[in-house]
Design an enzyme around this catalytic site. Structure first.
Site, PDB file in Angstrom:
ATOM      1  N   GLY A   1      -2.380  -1.788  -7.540  1.00  0.00           N
ATOM      2  CA  GLY A   1      -1.793  -2.748  -7.291  1.00  0.00           C
ATOM      3  C   GLY A   1      -1.676  -3.662  -8.196  1.00  0.00           C
TER       4      GLY A   1
ATOM      5  N   HIS B   1       0.815  -1.186  -0.080  1.00  0.00           N
ATOM      6  CA  HIS B   1       0.005   0.033  -0.020  1.00  0.00           C
ATOM      7  C   HIS B   1       1.037   1.261  -0.624  1.00  0.00           C
ATOM      8  CE1 HIS B   1      -3.027  -2.693   2.529  1.00  0.00           C
ATOM      9  NE2 HIS B   1      -3.411  -2.221   1.392  1.00  0.00           N
TER      10      HIS B   1
HETATM   11  P1  AMP Z   1      -5.991  -3.621   0.007  1.00  0.00           P
HETATM   12  O1  AMP Z   1      -6.056  -3.361   1.392  1.00  0.00           O
HETATM   13  O2  AMP Z   1      -6.006  -5.180  -0.540  1.00  0.00           O
HETATM   14  O3  AMP Z   1      -7.677  -3.465  -1.221  1.00  0.00           O
HETATM   15  O4  AMP Z   1      -5.809  -3.154  -1.817  1.00  0.00           O
HETATM   16  C1  AMP Z   1      -5.635  -1.094  -1.642  1.00  0.00           C
HETATM   17  C2  AMP Z   1      -4.389  -1.756  -2.676  1.00  0.00           C
HETATM   18  O5  AMP Z   1      -3.676  -1.624  -2.732  1.00  0.00           O
HETATM   19  C3  AMP Z   1      -5.188  -2.240  -4.738  1.00  0.00           C
HETATM   20  O6  AMP Z   1      -4.303  -1.277  -4.676  1.00  0.00           O
HETATM   21  C4  AMP Z   1      -3.776  -3.541  -4.511  1.00  0.00           C
HETATM   22  O7  AMP Z   1      -3.871  -3.619  -5.183  1.00  0.00           O
HETATM   23  C5  AMP Z   1      -2.738  -2.233  -3.709  1.00  0.00           C
HETATM   24  N1  AMP Z   1      -1.872  -3.765  -3.265  1.00  0.00           N
HETATM   25  C6  AMP Z   1      -2.504  -4.681  -2.756  1.00  0.00           C
HETATM   26  N2  AMP Z   1      -1.886  -5.712  -2.308  1.00  0.00           N
HETATM   27  C7  AMP Z   1      -0.050  -5.057  -2.925  1.00  0.00           C
HETATM   28  C8  AMP Z   1       1.195  -5.231  -2.646  1.00  0.00           C
HETATM   29  N3  AMP Z   1       2.063  -6.278  -2.181  1.00  0.00           N
HETATM   30  N4  AMP Z   1       1.791  -4.768  -4.243  1.00  0.00           N
HETATM   31  C9  AMP Z   1       1.757  -3.512  -3.976  1.00  0.00           C
HETATM   32  N5  AMP Z   1       0.001  -3.643  -4.318  1.00  0.00           N
HETATM   33  C10 AMP Z   1      -0.288  -3.964  -3.600  1.00  0.00           C
END
Ligand code: AMP
Length: 280
Positions: free
Chosen positions: A148, A37
């Site tokens: 991501g 994030h």
């Molecule tokens: P989430 O909180 O899981 O809904 O993720 C929020 C954002 O962070 C989304 O755009 C995800 O794709 C991105 N994200 C989650 N994990 C990763 C990671 N390991 N590397 C880069 N971006 C990520």
């Protein structure tokens, strides 16, 4: 960092920033923040005057209530991480603030994207993603959205959403690389739920993707997928899918596909992990 809990107050503030010609970058999240994030925040800060991060665990995108209830919440730690990352604004709405009484959900025609892979295994998941992202985009009105690659299909869904809501020319999307632990495991809020034994096994998802890439030249995709599935099952995973797909459409890749991606979803001890790797 300014924390807004009300949509109207945030919109009002951001309209003034836009009037002053400031570019707004937006990073939507569900909290339990990790380095993945924070890499999106960093990217946004490098390209915009104002970076907004939202934390909202969106109930409508969970097709499995057990997963929703178990989703990690650590808001105090998240706030500290965001302050350290010099994020400008945190939007921290309640469920009522996002889905105000009278909110009527619509159906988004996502076509094929919704019937394969995550769409197939998580019915209605992407409808929920679209609901919350449309609402958040209307509130924040960003110039650029940072997503991501870890959630690759979600990136394609959100691109499609922007065309459905006629915002594709106003909101740019930047897909940022997946941040990984030193052993290759893709960072994820769900990793917090892995016990010590499962944490040791979890990197096999990435190792398997890596091995598909190593053997990609063979051109025998069915064999590669089957071997990968068996390898993961032998380690104790329940595999939803191992797919080699066209990276633009997510249709199964053929030998003529110009840009291919391998995608895996597998569960260990009821914790469902996903990952992907562009193939070359
Ligand atoms: P989430 O909180 O899981 O809904 O993720 C929020 C954002 O962070 C989304 O755009 C995800 O794709 C991105 N994200 C989650 N994990 C990763 C990671 N390991 N590397 C880069 N971006 C990520």
């Amino acid at each position: 960092m300014i924390i807004f809990k009300k949509a109207g107050a945030l919109s009002g503030f951001l309209v003034k920033q836009k009037d002053a010609s400031k570019k707004i970058g937006f990073v939507p999240t569900m909290g339990a923040l990790h380095h993945g994030h924070l890499s999106l925040i960093k990217e946004s800060k490098g390209e915009n005057e104002i970076t907004v991060c939202s934390i909202f665990i969106n109930p409508t995108q969970f097709n499995n209530n057990e997963d929703f209830v178990a989703y990690p919440v650590m808001i105090e730690k998240d706030i500290t991480l965001l302050i350290d990352a010099e994020c400008d604004i945190l939007f921290l709405p309640s469920e009522e603030e996002i889905y105000k009484s009278g909110y009527v959900s619509r159906h988004y025609n996502l076509g094929y994207l919704e019937s394969v892979l995550e769409g197939f295994y998580r019915p209605n998941h992407f409808q929920g993603v679209c609901q919350v992202v449309e609402r958040l985009i209307n509130i924040v009105d960003p110039d650029k959205l940072y997503l991501g690659q870890k959630d690759y299909q979600q990136c394609l869904v959100i691109k499609k959403l922007l065309t459905i809501i006629s915002r594709e020319s106003q909101v740019n999307i930047k897909i940022c690389p997946t941040e990984r632990e030193p052993d290759g495991l893709a960072m994820s809020s769900r990793n917090l739920r892995l016990n010590e034994d499962h944490r040791k096994i979890a990197p096999w998802i990435f190792k398997t993707l890596f091995s598909i890439n190593e053997n990609f030249d063979s051109g025998n995709y069915d064999q590669l997928k089957e071997t990968a599935k068996q390898d993961l099952e032998s380690k104790g995973f329940i595999v939803d899918y191992v797919e080699i797909a066209d990276a633009d459409t997510l249709n199964p890749a053929s030998n003529n596909t110009s840009k291919s991606i391998a995608l895996i979803a597998a569960t260990i001890d009821k914790i469902r992990l996903i990952d992907n790797l562009m193939l070359n």
